[in-house]
Design a protein around this motif. Structure first.
Motif, PDB file in Angstrom:
ATOM      1  N   ALA A 199       0.838  -1.194   0.000  1.00 61.02           N
ATOM      2  CA  ALA A 199       0.000   0.000   0.000  1.00 61.02           C
ATOM      3  C   ALA A 199       0.874   1.244   0.000  1.00 61.02           C
ATOM      4  CB  ALA A 199      -0.921   0.005   1.220  1.00 61.02           C
ATOM      5  N   PRO A 200       0.440   2.314  -0.658  1.00 59.68           N
ATOM      6  CA  PRO A 200       1.267   3.536  -0.702  1.00 59.68           C
ATOM      7  C   PRO A 200       1.338   4.206   0.660  1.00 59.68           C
ATOM      8  CG  PRO A 200      -0.863   3.917  -1.710  1.00 59.68           C
ATOM      9  CD  PRO A 200      -0.794   2.451  -1.424  1.00 59.68           C
ATOM     10  N   LYS A 201       2.445   4.849   0.908  1.00 62.11           N
ATOM     11  CA  LYS A 201       2.628   5.596   2.151  1.00 62.11           C
ATOM     12  C   LYS A 201       2.110   7.020   1.976  1.00 62.11           C
ATOM     13  CE  LYS A 201       6.769   2.954   3.350  1.00 62.11           C
ATOM     14  NZ  LYS A 201       8.222   3.035   3.675  1.00 62.11           N
ATOM     15  N   PRO A 202       1.475   7.561   3.004  1.00 60.58           N
ATOM     16  CA  PRO A 202       0.963   8.943   2.879  1.00 60.58           C
ATOM     17  C   PRO A 202       2.129   9.930   2.786  1.00 60.58           C
ATOM     18  CG  PRO A 202       0.714   8.136   5.123  1.00 60.58           C
ATOM     19  CD  PRO A 202       1.151   6.958   4.301  1.00 60.58           C
ATOM     20  N   THR A 203       2.008  10.854   1.879  1.00 60.76           N
ATOM     21  CA  THR A 203       3.045  11.866   1.685  1.00 60.76           C
ATOM     22  C   THR A 203       2.408  13.115   1.112  1.00 60.76           C
ATOM     23  OG1 THR A 203       5.156  12.344   0.604  1.00 60.76           O
ATOM     24  CG2 THR A 203       3.573  11.042  -0.638  1.00 60.76           C
ATOM     25  N   GLY A 204       3.137  14.200   1.150  1.00 59.95           N
ATOM     26  CA  GLY A 204       2.666  15.468   0.613  1.00 59.95           C
ATOM     27  C   GLY A 204       3.414  15.841  -0.638  1.00 59.95           C
ATOM     28  N   PRO A 205       2.945  16.833  -1.345  1.00 62.12           N
ATOM     29  CA  PRO A 205       3.635  17.252  -2.560  1.00 62.12           C
ATOM     30  C   PRO A 205       4.997  17.872  -2.250  1.00 62.12           C
ATOM     31  CG  PRO A 205       1.878  18.786  -2.020  1.00 62.12           C
ATOM     32  CD  PRO A 205       1.750  17.645  -1.062  1.00 62.12           C
ATOM     33  N   GLY A 206       5.936  17.741  -3.167  1.00 55.72           N
ATOM     34  CA  GLY A 206       7.255  18.322  -3.001  1.00 55.72           C
ATOM     35  C   GLY A 206       7.241  19.823  -3.148  1.00 55.72           C
ATOM     36  N   PRO A 207       8.349  20.461  -2.830  1.00 59.59           N
ATOM     37  CA  PRO A 207       8.387  21.931  -2.912  1.00 59.59           C
ATOM     38  C   PRO A 207       8.286  22.442  -4.334  1.00 59.59           C
ATOM     39  CG  PRO A 207      10.561  21.042  -2.461  1.00 59.59           C
ATOM     40  CD  PRO A 207       9.619  19.897  -2.358  1.00 59.59           C
ATOM     41  N   GLY A 208       8.818  21.682  -5.285  1.00 61.75           N
ATOM     42  CA  GLY A 208       8.755  22.130  -6.670  1.00 61.75           C
ATOM     43  C   GLY A 208       9.673  23.306  -6.932  1.00 61.75           C
ATOM     44  N   ARG A 209       9.556  23.863  -8.087  1.00 63.43           N
ATOM     45  CA  ARG A 209      10.363  25.022  -8.465  1.00 63.43           C
ATOM     46  C   ARG A 209       9.752  26.285  -7.874  1.00 63.43           C
ATOM     47  NH1 ARG A 209      10.569  25.929 -14.659  1.00 63.43           N
ATOM     48  NH2 ARG A 209      11.294  23.757 -14.544  1.00 63.43           N
ATOM     49  N   PRO A 210      10.560  27.178  -7.369  1.00 65.85           N
ATOM     50  CA  PRO A 210      10.007  28.430  -6.800  1.00 65.85           C
ATOM     51  C   PRO A 210       9.221  29.203  -7.846  1.00 65.85           C
ATOM     52  CG  PRO A 210      12.296  28.142  -6.154  1.00 65.85           C
ATOM     53  CD  PRO A 210      12.002  27.081  -7.169  1.00 65.85           C
ATOM     54  N   PRO A 211       8.122  29.821  -7.459  1.00 57.07           N
ATOM     55  CA  PRO A 211       7.301  30.572  -8.432  1.00 57.07           C
ATOM     56  C   PRO A 211       8.103  31.694  -9.072  1.00 57.07           C
ATOM     57  CG  PRO A 211       6.097  30.207  -6.388  1.00 57.07           C
ATOM     58  CD  PRO A 211       7.507  29.807  -6.122  1.00 57.07           C
ATOM     59  N   GLY A 212       7.959  31.822 -10.371  1.00 55.64           N
ATOM     60  CA  GLY A 212       8.634  32.887 -11.094  1.00 55.64           C
ATOM     61  C   GLY A 212      10.029  32.556 -11.569  1.00 55.64           C
ATOM     62  N   SER A 213      10.613  31.436 -11.123  1.00 57.01           N
ATOM     63  CA  SER A 213      11.971  31.075 -11.545  1.00 57.01           C
ATOM     64  C   SER A 213      11.927  30.334 -12.874  1.00 57.01           C
ATOM     65  CB  SER A 213      12.648  30.210 -10.480  1.00 57.01           C
ATOM     66  OG  SER A 213      11.941  28.987 -10.319  1.00 57.01           O
ATOM     67  N   LYS A 214      13.005  30.444 -13.623  1.00 59.63           N
ATOM     68  CA  LYS A 214      13.119  29.789 -14.910  1.00 59.63           C
ATOM     69  C   LYS A 214      14.012  28.563 -14.813  1.00 59.63           C
ATOM     70  CE  LYS A 214      12.476  34.010 -17.635  1.00 59.63           C
ATOM     71  NZ  LYS A 214      13.058  34.881 -18.700  1.00 59.63           N
ATOM     72  N   ASN A 215      13.788  27.645 -15.696  1.00 57.61           N
ATOM     73  CA  ASN A 215      14.625  26.448 -15.750  1.00 57.61           C
ATOM     74  C   ASN A 215      15.937  26.784 -16.446  1.00 57.61           C
ATOM     75  OD1 ASN A 215      15.641  23.874 -15.771  1.00 57.61           O
ATOM     76  ND2 ASN A 215      14.309  23.132 -17.417  1.00 57.61           N
ATOM     77  N   ARG A 216      17.028  26.771 -15.689  1.00 54.15           N
ATOM     78  CA  ARG A 216      18.334  27.114 -16.236  1.00 54.15           C
ATOM     79  C   ARG A 216      19.149  25.885 -16.640  1.00 54.15           C
ATOM     80  NH1 ARG A 216      19.091  32.462 -15.392  1.00 54.15           N
ATOM     81  NH2 ARG A 216      17.788  33.456 -13.794  1.00 54.15           N
ATOM     82  N   GLN A 217      18.615  24.705 -16.417  1.00 49.45           N
ATOM     83  CA  GLN A 217      19.297  23.471 -16.802  1.00 49.45           C
ATOM     84  C   GLN A 217      18.691  22.970 -18.104  1.00 49.45           C
ATOM     85  OE1 GLN A 217      19.017  20.750 -13.519  1.00 49.45           O
ATOM     86  NE2 GLN A 217      20.225  22.024 -12.144  1.00 49.45           N
ATOM     87  N   LEU A 218      19.212  23.482 -19.201  1.00 45.68           N
ATOM     88  CA  LEU A 218      18.690  23.108 -20.501  1.00 45.68           C
ATOM     89  C   LEU A 218      19.103  21.678 -20.833  1.00 45.68           C
ATOM     90  CD1 LEU A 218      19.403  26.378 -22.500  1.00 45.68           C
ATOM     91  CD2 LEU A 218      17.305  25.699 -21.307  1.00 45.68           C
ATOM     92  N   ALA A 219      18.185  20.952 -21.429  1.00 41.95           N
ATOM     93  CA  ALA A 219      18.466  19.571 -21.807  1.00 41.95           C
ATOM     94  C   ALA A 219      19.404  19.537 -23.002  1.00 41.95           C
ATOM     95  CB  ALA A 219      17.162  18.843 -22.140  1.00 41.95           C
ATOM     96  N   ALA A 220      20.266  18.539 -23.013  1.00 43.05           N
ATOM     97  CA  ALA A 220      21.208  18.375 -24.114  1.00 43.05           C
ATOM     98  C   ALA A 220      20.488  17.925 -25.373  1.00 43.05           C
ATOM     99  CB  ALA A 220      22.302  17.380 -23.736  1.00 43.05           C
ATOM    100  N   ARG A 221      20.995  18.359 -26.518  1.00 40.90           N
ATOM    101  CA  ARG A 221      20.455  17.972 -27.813  1.00 40.90           C
ATOM    102  C   ARG A 221      21.357  16.923 -28.443  1.00 40.90           C
ATOM    103  NH1 ARG A 221      16.959  21.391 -25.409  1.00 40.90           N
ATOM    104  NH2 ARG A 221      15.366  22.160 -26.856  1.00 40.90           N
TER     105      ARG A 221
END
Length: 488
Positions: free
Chosen positions: A437-459
């Motif tokens: 059975a799954p364990k109870p947990t809460g959502p993660g912090p996630g990315r701060p509001p307004g911040s951009k993803n600076r780790q671009l994926a490799a091509r």
């Protein structure tokens, strides 16, 4: 009669329960999330459109975050899962032999520049001659075939082809591993007929037969209609007056020139419902003439002579009304009789059952629906789909026909895999699940509001290999950002 049917259902129920326990043991990391995902794949109504929709199924007790975490970071003991698939009951031909089909099915990712290990996959477009090469992940799949017209096959193995892979060598290694696992599981024993491996026209059947010469297998492949084979050297060979060494090859056998065919070894005529009269002609001890180029460039010692039987199949008509062109086959055995000839061309027809399986995997089970970035995650999802298909095949005697009002009734033993899947939710309620059975947990912090993803994926470029064996790299003046800008 009811007692016999009850015994068959009891054995099938035990086989399904045992396979589910073994499958859970093969999941070494994030096992609960992966097993719930496999159950959701089996119990969801209708075809799978997106991967995240499986998180809404009642059988998936976790959130969508656990679903993607299991696919991207889970681990599967593939070697153990392959042994489990080789140990389940497998379909056999009328003479008791195993018939294996090998084919490639692509997972197309044409616009996924951030996906690694992509190759150019051969696809058929709409219309005559509309062949295309589309970037994606090609998978070589091995399946055991049944007798008669059916859409069921037993999937045994799947390997993703790396860019620039030698198809014949990789296929020989894959078939070798599958056959060794079948022998270890007791599926083949001494005194039983050899395992028949059926290939399509894109494979080099004589070379694969040479690479698998030490195994109890017979190779059957379809050949192009413009091939040229060589006959054996006449015995006794009369030396010409000028002398010289004995020749290695006899006269030519040109598929397009009946004058070079010579005497037929065996001829059979079979009346069929769909194709009318099917006439098969066989010529014994024919082999291709090899030269030291391409795959044989670095071969040590003299080039081998792999003799076999060439079969020409002509049918009276086609169900579609098209032109009934002859089909040429090459079988690695020699001394073929009428029964061998009929078994070969009928096995070729059964090879097309794999196409029904590919259609089920892609259109119903959603094999190629997820937009995954990592090729390793694609492999994990592929093995989950293969495990789900194996459970459907084992649950085939237990399923009832839950047909739609507009569908025709079907016999219990003639249900398609999609119809068996409709009732798997009722079977799962009886077999249970080894997942915790799954364990109870809460959502993660996630990315701060307004911040951009600076780790671009490799091509990544689509994998291409040059004739020298080196990987292709785009020239510097073709790369993005290297073109000088105009200043005036």
């Amino acid at each position: 009669m009811e007692r016999v049917e009850h015994g068959v259902q009891r054995d099938a129920f035990a086989a399904v329960s045992e396979f589910r326990s073994e499958l859970y043991a093969c999941l070494t990391s994030r096992a609960d999330a992966l097993f719930d995902l496999c159950d959701a794949l089996l119990c969801t109504d209708g075809p799978v459109r997106t991967l995240v929709d499986l998180a809404l199924a009642p059988e998936h007790c976790r959130g969508h975050g656990a679903l993607y975490s299991g696919i991207n970071r889970g681990r599967i003991d593939v070697a153990r899962l392959r042994r489990v698939l080789a140990g389940v009951p497998l379909p056999r031909a009328s003479d008791g032999r195993l018939v294996l089909a090998v084919d490639i099915s692509p997972w197309l990712r044409p616009d996924a520049d951030t996906c690694s290990d992509r190759s150019f996959c051969h696809t058929f477009g709409r219309g005559l001659g509309k062949h295309q090469m589309v970037p994606g992940w090609p998978y070589a799949i091995v399946a055991a075939l049944e007798t008669g017209r059916t859409s069921w096959t037993a999937l045994l193995d799947a390997i993703r082809l790396e860019p620039g892979a030698d198809l014949a060598a990789l296929t020989a290694d894959q078939v070798r591993d599958v056959v060794e696992r079948l022998v270890e599981a007791g599926q083949w024993q001494l005194g039983t007929p050899n395992i028949l491996v059926v290939l399509d026209a894109g494979y080099d059947a004589p070379r694969i037969a040479h690479l698998l010469g030490d195994l109890p297998v017979d190779v059957l492949g379809r050949l192009r209609s413009d091939r040229v084979m060589r006959k054996p050297v006449p015995v006794p060979w009369i030396c010409p007056p000028q002398g010289g060494r004995p020749p290695k090859h006899g006269g030519e056998f040109v598929f397009g020139d009946p004058a070079t065919w010579g005497e037929v070894t065996a001829v059979t005529v079979t009346n069929t419902d769909l194709y009318g009269a099917a006439t098969a002609q066989a010529w014994d001890r024919l082999h291709p003439r090899l030269t030291r180029r391409a795959a044989w460039l670095e071969h040590e010692g003299p080039l081998p002579i792999t003799e076999g039987t060439v079969i020409r199949l002509v049918v009276e008509k086609l169900p579609s009304g098209g032109v009934n062109k002859p089909v040429w086959l090459w079988w690695s055995g020699t001394g073929a009789g009428p029964s061998d000839v009929d078994r070969c061309w009928q096995a070729l027809l059964r090879r097309f059952d794999v196409e029904h399986t590919f259609r089920l995997l892609k259109q119903t089970l959603g094999w190629t629906r997820p937009k995954l970035r990592d090729s390793q995650a694609a492999d994990r999802w592929t093995w989950l789909v293969l495990a789900a298909h194996a459970q459907l095949r084992l649950a085939r005697p237990l399923a009832r026909d839950l047909r739609r009002p507009w569908e025709r009734p079907a016999e219990p033993n003639r249900l398609t895999p999609a119809r068996v899947r409709r009732g798997f939710r009722n079977l799962r309620a009886k077999t249970g699940t080894p997942a915790r059975a799954p364990k109870p947990t809460g959502p993660g912090p996630g990315r701060p509001p307004g911040s951009k993803n600076r780790q671009l994926a490799a091509r990544y470029d689509v994998g291409r290999v040059l004739a020298t064996g080196e990987s292709y790299t785009r020239p510097s003046h073709h790369k993005v950002g290297t073109k000088p800008r105009r200043t005036g």
